[in-house]
Scaffold this active site. Structure first.
Site, PDB file in Angstrom:
ATOM      1  N   ASP A 138       4.502 -26.958 -25.248  1.00 37.83           N
ATOM      2  CA  ASP A 138       5.751 -26.199 -25.360  1.00 37.83           C
ATOM      3  C   ASP A 138       5.410 -24.845 -25.967  1.00 37.83           C
ATOM      4  OD1 ASP A 138       8.225 -25.118 -25.865  1.00 37.83           O
ATOM      5  OD2 ASP A 138       9.060 -26.924 -26.793  1.00 37.83           O
ATOM      6  N   MET A 139       5.605 -23.781 -25.210  1.00 38.86           N
ATOM      7  CA  MET A 139       5.225 -22.451 -25.677  1.00 38.86           C
ATOM      8  C   MET A 139       6.151 -21.915 -26.771  1.00 38.86           C
ATOM      9  SD  MET A 139       2.414 -21.680 -24.421  1.00 38.86           S
ATOM     10  CE  MET A 139       1.587 -23.131 -23.773  1.00 38.86           C
ATOM     11  N   SER A 180       9.803  -9.378 -13.713  1.00 36.49           N
ATOM     12  CA  SER A 180      11.055  -9.504 -12.979  1.00 36.49           C
ATOM     13  C   SER A 180      11.647  -8.127 -12.767  1.00 36.49           C
ATOM     14  CB  SER A 180      12.030 -10.367 -13.791  1.00 36.49           C
ATOM     15  OG  SER A 180      13.336 -10.285 -13.283  1.00 36.49           O
ATOM     16  N   TYR A 203      16.853 -12.280 -21.641  1.00 32.49           N
ATOM     17  CA  TYR A 203      15.796 -12.470 -20.638  1.00 32.49           C
ATOM     18  C   TYR A 203      15.213 -11.123 -20.239  1.00 32.49           C
ATOM     19  CZ  TYR A 203      13.708 -13.403 -16.059  1.00 32.49           C
ATOM     20  OH  TYR A 203      12.841 -13.477 -14.992  1.00 32.49           O
ATOM     21  N   GLY A 217      12.322 -10.399  -7.538  1.00 29.71           N
ATOM     22  CA  GLY A 217      13.772 -10.407  -7.462  1.00 29.71           C
ATOM     23  C   GLY A 217      14.278 -11.833  -7.563  1.00 29.71           C
ATOM     24  N   ILE A 271      14.620 -15.428  -6.632  1.00 31.90           N
ATOM     25  CA  ILE A 271      13.790 -16.372  -5.895  1.00 31.90           C
ATOM     26  C   ILE A 271      14.523 -17.714  -5.823  1.00 31.90           C
ATOM     27  CG2 ILE A 271      11.520 -17.457  -5.762  1.00 31.90           C
ATOM     28  CD1 ILE A 271      11.482 -14.391  -5.565  1.00 31.90           C
TER      29      ILE A 271
END
Length: 240
Positions: A43-44, A121, A134, A167, A169
């Site tokens: 788990d990062m 992104s 994000y 973009g 996905i």
């Protein structure tokens, strides 16, 4: 991406949180032609895991040619609601852990003249509605790795860095989040993955997928008012 690398006969170290899913992917990679496929469940959100992952990869592969930074944490697709704790968590998962993995891997990548492939992104180039935190994590990735690329060149270290600007996905999570909100057609995940693999193999500075992301980035500074209007108009949103 793992399946594309497997078809090319690569040796792979895979990581994600769900061990059962990792087992399935590793097994399929071997069937597709991977010379080796092992996994490290992690788990990062836990800072020590980044360095442990890099050491695990080196121990199992004996060296590194490509490091693909593709992990992201879950975040709601909605207006900013003031949740600063989630912002801190997402910055750790999406940004700090990538910096840590890259830092641990760089000495070996310098020896092999290898490559860092960073999945960014369109939201890391142009701020968009419903993606405030994000977007911030992706802007952070773009800034750090663009700066690192210049520093590596100045130090005469032959490590390439490929920034992949994606973009919308058609992954399950992306489609579930944007359903009924975003008026865009999602691009195929398998083709996006292949574009990323090719970009890293050719040591491209940037990969844009689908092609419209490059067009949008190209005009962002020339027509800022029109750009923001077009962005807002692509969302279904009405105030209460």
């Amino acid at each position: 991406m793992a399946y594309h690398y497997a078809r090319f006969g690569a040796q792979l170290v895979l990581t994600a949180r769900r061990e059962a899913e990792l087992q399935k992917v590793a097994q399929r990679c071997l069937k597709l032609g991977a010379k080796k496929a092992v996994y490290y469940a992690a788990d990062m959100a836990s800072p020590p895991e980044s360095e442990k992952l890099a050491h695990f990869a080196l121990q199992n592969l004996g060296g590194l040619d490509y490091v693909v930074l593709n992990h992201i944490g879950w975040t709601p697709f909605r207006m900013w609601d003031g949740d600063v704790d989630h912002a801190r968590w997402l910055m750790q998962v999406n940004f700090i852990s990538s910096v840590a993995i890259a830092s641990a891997a760089l000495p070996d990548l310098a020896k092999s003249k290898g490559s860092l492939i960073v999945i960014s992104s369109l939201a890391g180039r142009i701020a968009m509605p419903f993606t405030s935190i994000y977007s911030a994590t992706k802007f952070a990735l773009e800034g750090f790795f663009a700066s690192l690329r210049n520093e590596l060149v100045m130090q005469k270290k032959d490590v390439s860095i490929t920034m992949c600007v994606l973009g919308l996905i058609d992954t399950e999570s992306a489609l579930n989040k944007t359903k009924g909100i975003v008026n865009q057609e999602a691009a195929p995940a398998s083709e996006a993955a292949l574009a990323i693999v090719k970009g890293g193999a050719t040591r491209a500075m940037e990969v844009f997928y689908p092609w419209t992301t490059q067009l949008i980035c190209g005009v962002r500074d020339w027509f800022p008012a029109q750009r923001d209007w077009i962005l807002r108009d692509s969302y279904n949103y009405t105030t209460n």
